[in-house]
Write a protein that holds these residues in place. Structure first.
Motif, mmCIF file in Angstrom:
data_model
loop_
_atom_site.group_PDB
_atom_site.id
_atom_site.type_symbol
_atom_site.label_atom_id
_atom_site.label_comp_id
_atom_site.label_asym_id
_atom_site.label_seq_id
_atom_site.Cartn_x
_atom_site.Cartn_y
_atom_site.Cartn_z
ATOM 1 N N SER A 33 -3.451 5.001 -7.384
ATOM 2 C CA SER A 33 -3.716 6.114 -6.470
ATOM 3 C C SER A 33 -3.833 7.463 -7.157
ATOM 4 O O SER A 33 -4.458 8.389 -6.630
ATOM 5 C CB SER A 33 -2.603 6.205 -5.421
ATOM 6 O OG SER A 33 -1.372 6.602 -6.021
ATOM 7 N N ILE B 153 -6.826 6.453 -0.063
ATOM 8 C CA ILE B 153 -7.115 7.803 -0.534
ATOM 9 C C ILE B 153 -7.914 8.555 0.534
ATOM 10 O O ILE B 153 -8.965 8.088 0.969
ATOM 11 C CB ILE B 153 -7.910 7.761 -1.854
ATOM 12 C CG1 ILE B 153 -7.103 7.008 -2.926
ATOM 13 C CG2 ILE B 153 -8.245 9.173 -2.331
ATOM 14 C CD1 ILE B 153 -7.880 6.738 -4.199
ATOM 15 N N SER C 63 0.814 -1.211 0.000
ATOM 16 C CA SER C 63 0.000 0.000 0.000
ATOM 17 C C SER C 63 0.847 1.261 0.000
ATOM 18 O O SER C 63 1.967 1.281 0.516
ATOM 19 C CB SER C 63 -0.909 -0.009 1.238
ATOM 20 O OG SER C 63 -1.621 1.203 1.366
ATOM 21 N N ASN C 64 0.301 2.324 -0.578
ATOM 22 C CA ASN C 64 0.886 3.639 -0.355
ATOM 23 C C ASN C 64 0.662 4.002 1.112
ATOM 24 O O ASN C 64 -0.121 3.359 1.811
ATOM 25 C CB ASN C 64 0.259 4.682 -1.283
ATOM 26 C CG ASN C 64 -1.246 4.865 -1.048
ATOM 27 O OD1 ASN C 64 -1.945 3.969 -0.568
ATOM 28 N ND2 ASN C 64 -1.756 6.023 -1.410
ATOM 29 N N ALA D 51 -4.341 1.215 -2.851
ATOM 30 C CA ALA D 51 -4.253 2.670 -2.761
ATOM 31 C C ALA D 51 -5.209 3.182 -1.691
ATOM 32 O O ALA D 51 -6.419 2.972 -1.775
ATOM 33 C CB ALA D 51 -4.592 3.305 -4.101
ATOM 34 N N GLN E 196 -1.326 9.391 -7.537
ATOM 35 C CA GLN E 196 -0.349 10.276 -6.920
ATOM 36 C C GLN E 196 0.787 10.623 -7.885
ATOM 37 O O GLN E 196 1.111 9.846 -8.769
ATOM 38 C CB GLN E 196 0.264 9.608 -5.679
ATOM 39 C CG GLN E 196 -0.674 9.426 -4.518
ATOM 40 C CD GLN E 196 -0.036 8.555 -3.437
ATOM 41 O OE1 GLN E 196 -0.045 7.330 -3.542
ATOM 42 N NE2 GLN E 196 0.531 9.195 -2.419
ATOM 43 N N ASP F 67 -3.866 4.480 8.006
ATOM 44 C CA ASP F 67 -3.942 3.486 6.923
ATOM 45 C C ASP F 67 -4.061 2.071 7.479
ATOM 46 O O ASP F 67 -4.797 1.238 6.940
ATOM 47 C CB ASP F 67 -2.694 3.563 6.033
ATOM 48 C CG ASP F 67 -2.587 4.871 5.264
ATOM 49 O OD1 ASP F 67 -3.633 5.439 4.925
ATOM 50 O OD2 ASP F 67 -1.448 5.312 5.016
#
Length: 245
Positions: free
Chosen positions: A209, A153, A40-41, A151, A211, A47
């Motif tokens: 994502s 968000i 994951s980011n 991702a 990003q 998160d």
């Protein structure tokens, strides 16, 4: 039992009420059983709470050792909470300790469990996507399990860096298709292969994502910020498609 209690009774309902996190696509990509890595980011401490809330399978995240070593009542409650959320303490103070953390990740997925990991290594300092560390690639190649990009968000808006109080904000979660790196079996000792695999994972995260990508480690950017130096080059915008053939 403790994990179920925290997720379904103590914490989960409150997070669901105030933030309404939802998987907006891709939940079907997570297998019902068997070892798998969720890469994951990383925008926020939260998160690690929102992602497990929306998944039926238990997710194990490596967590900083400091979360488990506090003293007194506060330290005990924090240790109880992080254990209950499925997190395992990881000592990253030395090279041998870091290798121990990687070995723990391999053991988790070989046991048929879900490992959550943040390839960036630390939270993004500004919401952009930073260069991935190769540990996730090493675990994937050593274990042979697929990597699923995830991702997160909006978590940086709900839990901004430095804030002590979370703010109501709609959280979104996108889950990508599994990435299969079986073609690199036996090459976990090749640093060029590890970088190629890691970049492929980061490319998938960037696509998922939306990003901007920065070709600098997030930890280095934070160190530069703390020293009052220019922290990062301008965002690359998009990571070149680094899928190896």
């Amino acid at each position: 039992m403790l994990y179920w209690l925290i997720k379904n009774v103590l914490v989960g309902p409150l997070l669901q009420l105030f933030f309404r996190p939802r998987v907006i696509e891709g939940a079907e990509h997570i297998p019902a059983e068997g070892g798998v890595i969720l890469a994951s980011n990383h925008l926020s401490v939260s998160d690690s709470f929102f992602l497990p809330l929306k998944l039926s399978r238990r997710v194990t995240f490596p967590a900083k050792l400091e979360y488990f070593t506090g003293k007194g009542l506060k330290g005990t409650l924090k240790r109880w909470f992080f254990h209950g959320m499925g997190q395992v303490p990881i000592d990253r103070s030395s090279a041998s300790a870091a290798q121990g953390a990687l070995d723990t990740g391999v053991r988790i997925v070989r046991d048929g469990k879900v490992l959550g990991i943040y390839p960036e290594g630390t939270r993004s300092p500004d919401g952009r996507l930073y260069k991935g560390k190769v540990g996730v690639a090493w675990i994937a190649l050593e274990s042979g399990v697929p990597v699923i990009p995830v991702a997160m968000i909006g978590t940086d808006k709900a839990n901004p860096i430095g804030s002590k109080v979370w703010r109501p904000y709609p959280i979104k979660i996108k889950i990508g298709k599994p990435l299969d790196f079986s073609r690199y079996a036996g090459l976990s000792g090749d640093r060029f292969v590890l970088r190629s695999v890691t970049d492929e994972i980061m490319y998938a995260l960037m696509e998922l994502s939306g990003q901007e990508y920065v070709d600098v480690y997030a930890a280095k950017a934070k160190e530069a910020d703390a020293a009052g130096k220019p922290s990062t080059p301008p965002a690359a915008g998009r990571l070149p498609d680094s899928k190896a053939s």
